[in-house]
Design an enzyme around this catalytic site. Structure first.
Site, PDB file in Angstrom:
ATOM      1  N   HIS A   1       0.874  -1.201   0.000  1.00 28.19           N
ATOM      2  CA  HIS A   1       0.000   0.000   0.000  1.00 28.19           C
ATOM      3  C   HIS A   1       0.897   1.233   0.000  1.00 28.19           C
ATOM      4  O   HIS A   1       1.493   1.578   1.019  1.00 28.19           O
ATOM      5  CB  HIS A   1      -0.897  -0.011   1.243  1.00 28.19           C
ATOM      6  CG  HIS A   1      -1.884   1.111   1.280  1.00 28.19           C
ATOM      7  ND1 HIS A   1      -3.228   0.902   1.507  1.00 28.19           N
ATOM      8  CD2 HIS A   1      -1.751   2.454   1.121  1.00 28.19           C
ATOM      9  CE1 HIS A   1      -3.868   2.065   1.495  1.00 28.19           C
ATOM     10  NE2 HIS A   1      -2.977   3.029   1.263  1.00 28.19           N
TER      11      HIS A   1
ATOM     12  N   HIS B   1       1.636   5.372  -1.619  1.00 33.11           N
ATOM     13  CA  HIS B   1       1.278   6.584  -2.372  1.00 33.11           C
ATOM     14  C   HIS B   1       2.546   7.162  -2.988  1.00 33.11           C
ATOM     15  O   HIS B   1       3.474   7.520  -2.254  1.00 33.11           O
ATOM     16  CB  HIS B   1       0.631   7.623  -1.455  1.00 33.11           C
ATOM     17  CG  HIS B   1      -0.652   7.141  -0.850  1.00 33.11           C
ATOM     18  ND1 HIS B   1      -1.880   7.381  -1.442  1.00 33.11           N
ATOM     19  CD2 HIS B   1      -0.909   6.399   0.258  1.00 33.11           C
ATOM     20  CE1 HIS B   1      -2.830   6.818  -0.698  1.00 33.11           C
ATOM     21  NE2 HIS B   1      -2.272   6.215   0.334  1.00 33.11           N
TER      22      HIS B   1
ATOM     23  N   ASN C   1      -5.130   7.617  -5.782  1.00 36.46           N
ATOM     24  CA  ASN C   1      -5.768   8.890  -5.397  1.00 36.46           C
ATOM     25  C   ASN C   1      -4.955  10.110  -5.836  1.00 36.46           C
ATOM     26  O   ASN C   1      -4.570  10.945  -5.034  1.00 36.46           O
ATOM     27  CB  ASN C   1      -6.073   8.933  -3.890  1.00 36.46           C
ATOM     28  CG  ASN C   1      -4.831   8.856  -3.003  1.00 36.46           C
ATOM     29  OD1 ASN C   1      -3.816   8.293  -3.415  1.00 36.46           O
ATOM     30  ND2 ASN C   1      -4.905   9.426  -1.819  1.00 36.46           N
TER      31      ASN C   1
ATOM     32  N   LYS D   1      -9.322   0.192  -5.752  1.00 35.73           N
ATOM     33  CA  LYS D   1      -9.310   0.780  -4.408  1.00 35.73           C
ATOM     34  C   LYS D   1     -10.572   1.593  -4.172  1.00 35.73           C
ATOM     35  O   LYS D   1     -10.829   2.570  -4.883  1.00 35.73           O
ATOM     36  CB  LYS D   1      -8.085   1.679  -4.258  1.00 35.73           C
ATOM     37  CG  LYS D   1      -8.008   2.453  -2.952  1.00 35.73           C
ATOM     38  CD  LYS D   1      -7.661   1.561  -1.761  1.00 35.73           C
ATOM     39  CE  LYS D   1      -7.739   2.318  -0.446  1.00 35.73           C
ATOM     40  NZ  LYS D   1      -6.653   3.257  -0.239  1.00 35.73           N
TER      41      LYS D   1
ATOM     42  N   HIS E   1     -10.500   1.445   1.784  1.00 33.44           N
ATOM     43  CA  HIS E   1     -10.233   2.362   2.898  1.00 33.44           C
ATOM     44  C   HIS E   1     -11.477   2.288   3.787  1.00 33.44           C
ATOM     45  O   HIS E   1     -12.488   2.923   3.484  1.00 33.44           O
ATOM     46  CB  HIS E   1      -9.992   3.796   2.395  1.00 33.44           C
ATOM     47  CG  HIS E   1      -9.652   4.741   3.518  1.00 33.44           C
ATOM     48  ND1 HIS E   1      -8.443   5.396   3.606  1.00 33.44           N
ATOM     49  CD2 HIS E   1     -10.356   5.125   4.609  1.00 33.44           C
ATOM     50  CE1 HIS E   1      -8.420   6.131   4.712  1.00 33.44           C
ATOM     51  NE2 HIS E   1      -9.579   5.995   5.332  1.00 33.44           N
TER      52      HIS E   1
ATOM     53  N   HIS F   1      -4.705  -0.800   5.654  1.00 29.11           N
ATOM     54  CA  HIS F   1      -4.177  -0.099   6.848  1.00 29.11           C
ATOM     55  C   HIS F   1      -5.075  -0.236   8.077  1.00 29.11           C
ATOM     56  O   HIS F   1      -5.593   0.755   8.586  1.00 29.11           O
ATOM     57  CB  HIS F   1      -3.883   1.374   6.551  1.00 29.11           C
ATOM     58  CG  HIS F   1      -4.935   2.115   5.757  1.00 29.11           C
ATOM     59  ND1 HIS F   1      -6.258   2.161   6.145  1.00 29.11           N
ATOM     60  CD2 HIS F   1      -4.862   2.827   4.621  1.00 29.11           C
ATOM     61  CE1 HIS F   1      -6.933   2.873   5.268  1.00 29.11           C
ATOM     62  NE2 HIS F   1      -6.106   3.290   4.328  1.00 29.11           N
TER      63      HIS F   1
ATOM     64  N   ASP G   1       1.492   2.501   3.539  1.00 26.76           N
ATOM     65  CA  ASP G   1       0.657   3.706   3.412  1.00 26.76           C
ATOM     66  C   ASP G   1       1.529   4.950   3.489  1.00 26.76           C
ATOM     67  O   ASP G   1       1.073   6.012   3.928  1.00 26.76           O
ATOM     68  CB  ASP G   1      -0.456   3.746   4.464  1.00 26.76           C
ATOM     69  CG  ASP G   1      -1.594   4.688   4.060  1.00 26.76           C
ATOM     70  OD1 ASP G   1      -1.637   5.117   2.889  1.00 26.76           O
ATOM     71  OD2 ASP G   1      -2.423   5.006   4.925  1.00 26.76           O
TER      72      ASP G   1
HETATM   73  O1  DOR Z   1      -3.125   9.511   5.951  1.00 28.19           O
HETATM   74  C1  DOR Z   1      -3.462   9.218   4.816  1.00 28.19           C
HETATM   75  N1  DOR Z   1      -2.887   9.773   3.736  1.00 28.19           N
HETATM   76  N2  DOR Z   1      -4.461   8.321   4.635  1.00 28.19           N
HETATM   77  C2  DOR Z   1      -4.980   8.080   3.438  1.00 28.19           C
HETATM   78  O2  DOR Z   1      -5.888   7.299   3.352  1.00 28.19           O
HETATM   79  C3  DOR Z   1      -4.495   8.816   2.235  1.00 28.19           C
HETATM   80  C4  DOR Z   1      -3.129   9.280   2.427  1.00 28.19           C
HETATM   81  C5  DOR Z   1      -2.704  10.289   1.380  1.00 28.19           C
HETATM   82  O3  DOR Z   1      -2.978  10.073   0.209  1.00 28.19           O
HETATM   83  O4  DOR Z   1      -2.050  11.274   1.752  1.00 28.19           O
HETATM   84 ZN    ZN Z   2      -3.293   5.047   1.648  1.00 28.74          ZN
END
Ligand code: DOR
Ligand code: ZN
Length: 331
Positions: free
Chosen positions: A13, A15, A41, A95, A132, A166, A238
């Site tokens: 997971h 980003h 995202n 997702k 999520h 998460h 995450d």
């Molecule tokens: O803390 C987070 N940041 N939780 C999420 O679900 C998204 C992530 C983000 O994209 O910054």
């Molecule tokens: Zn995430």
């Protein structure tokens, strides 16, 4: 043991963002991991095969020569069967974000019932659903309240592979053993911190994330499941980079940046508990088996020697910036 070599470590997971941020953070993940599940995202979200394939190309080019498999995801919306069938060979899953629940989740699902036609198609096509899992209730209760939604989907779609992303509560850990088709990821920070570390003393914006860190007994249950390499639980950092100015401000963005330091801290944690032997399953074996994937060959060596967490990576402040940890990556 004073050293360990991990085979094909995976971050299930992650980003990576886009543009300059992608250029900064993707090589850091590729330095530690053989592959990662890439969150969709972006703004606008990755919600078509075309966007997904071009994002994948940008990720691979940002990793330069380093062999790194981006396991791509699509942002959940209602897709036609034709679109899903075409996307399937290129994605590891879809997702689902509840609308507006976290960073860049606008346009997510408003009511789970609306999502069922696509979820049904995903079950038929064998596409995993990554979730999520938070409602819009009181912030400490959001995951707990979502557990009934997980149960509802798990019962209604018994052949659907569902990943509770998460997880942060002991009740989510317990749910894993009640439904064959439920799996989970857990982050590094949720194995280490509680709400006290975020807001119990001086506010620490670099530990603020969604879902928010919970109670000591939740952290302990997560840790026990990870240390024992629970077969349905995988590591998913995450890791969510935000520029320093978006964290150290009024209206701090949610997200903890851990990708480059995750493996040394995990090694220290598993070592401290006498469980280093279970780290390989937690950071790779479980994911390989549960997702039936075949990551690229990559061996990552770690040694028990002190190292300092950098103050910053580009414009991003990592968790525990400037602190000493007891393990390091062998470059
Ligand atoms: O803390 C987070 N940041 N939780 C999420 O679900 C998204 C992530 C983000 O994209 O910054
Ligand atoms: Zn995430």
């Amino acid at each position: 043991m004073n050293q360990i070599t991990l085979s094909k470590p995976l971050d299930m997971h992650l980003h990576l963002r886009d543009g300059q941020m992608l250029e900064t953070v993707a090589p850091l993940s590729a330095n530690s991991f053989a592959g990662a599940v890439i969150m969709p995202n972006l703004v606008p979200p990755v919600d078509s095969l075309e966007k997904c394939l071009s994002y994948r190309e940008r990720i691979i080019s940002a990793c330069a020569a380093n062999n790194f498999e981006p396991y791509m995801t699509l942002f959940f919306k209602n897709y036609a069967e034709k679109e899903l069938a075409a996307a399937k060979p290129h994605i590891i899953g879809i997702k689902l974000y509840p609308d507006g629940i976290t960073t860049n989740s606008q346009g997510g699902v408003k009511a789970i019932e609306d999502a069922e036609p696509t979820i049904e198609l995903m079950q038929e096509l064998g596409i995993p659903l990554l979730v999520h899992g938070e409602t819009a209730d009181f912030v400490m209760d959001r995951e707990e309240k979502f557990l009934s939604v997980y149960q509802q989907i798990a019962k209604k779609f018994p052949r659907l592979h569902i990943v509770m992303e998460h997880i942060t509560t002991r009740h989510a850990v317990a749910l894993l053993d009640r439904f064959e088709n439920l799996f989970a990821t857990v982050t590094l920070h949720h194995l280490l911190i509680t709400l006290d570390d975020v807001a119990g003393g001086m506010l620490n914006p670099h530990l603020f994330c969604k879902p928010i860190a919970k109670r000591p007994e939740d952290r302990d249950a997560l840790l026990e499941a990870a240390l024992s390499a629970h077969p349905k639980l995988s590591f998913g950092s995450d890791s969510a980079p935000h520029p320093q100015s978006k964290k150290e401000c009024c209206g701090c963005a949610a997200g903890v940046f851990t990708a480059p330091i995750a493996l040394p801290i995990l090694a220290a944690l598993f070592d401290r508990h006498g469980k280093l032997d279970n780290l390989q399953s937690f950071v790779s074996g479980n994911a390989v088996r549960n997702y039936r994937i075949n990551p690229p060959e990559k061996e990552v060596a770690l040694v028990k020697e002190p190292s300092l967490i950098p103050e910053k990576y580009g414009d991003v402040v990592p968790m525990w910036a400037g602190q000493e940890i007891s393990w390091r990556l062998v470059s």
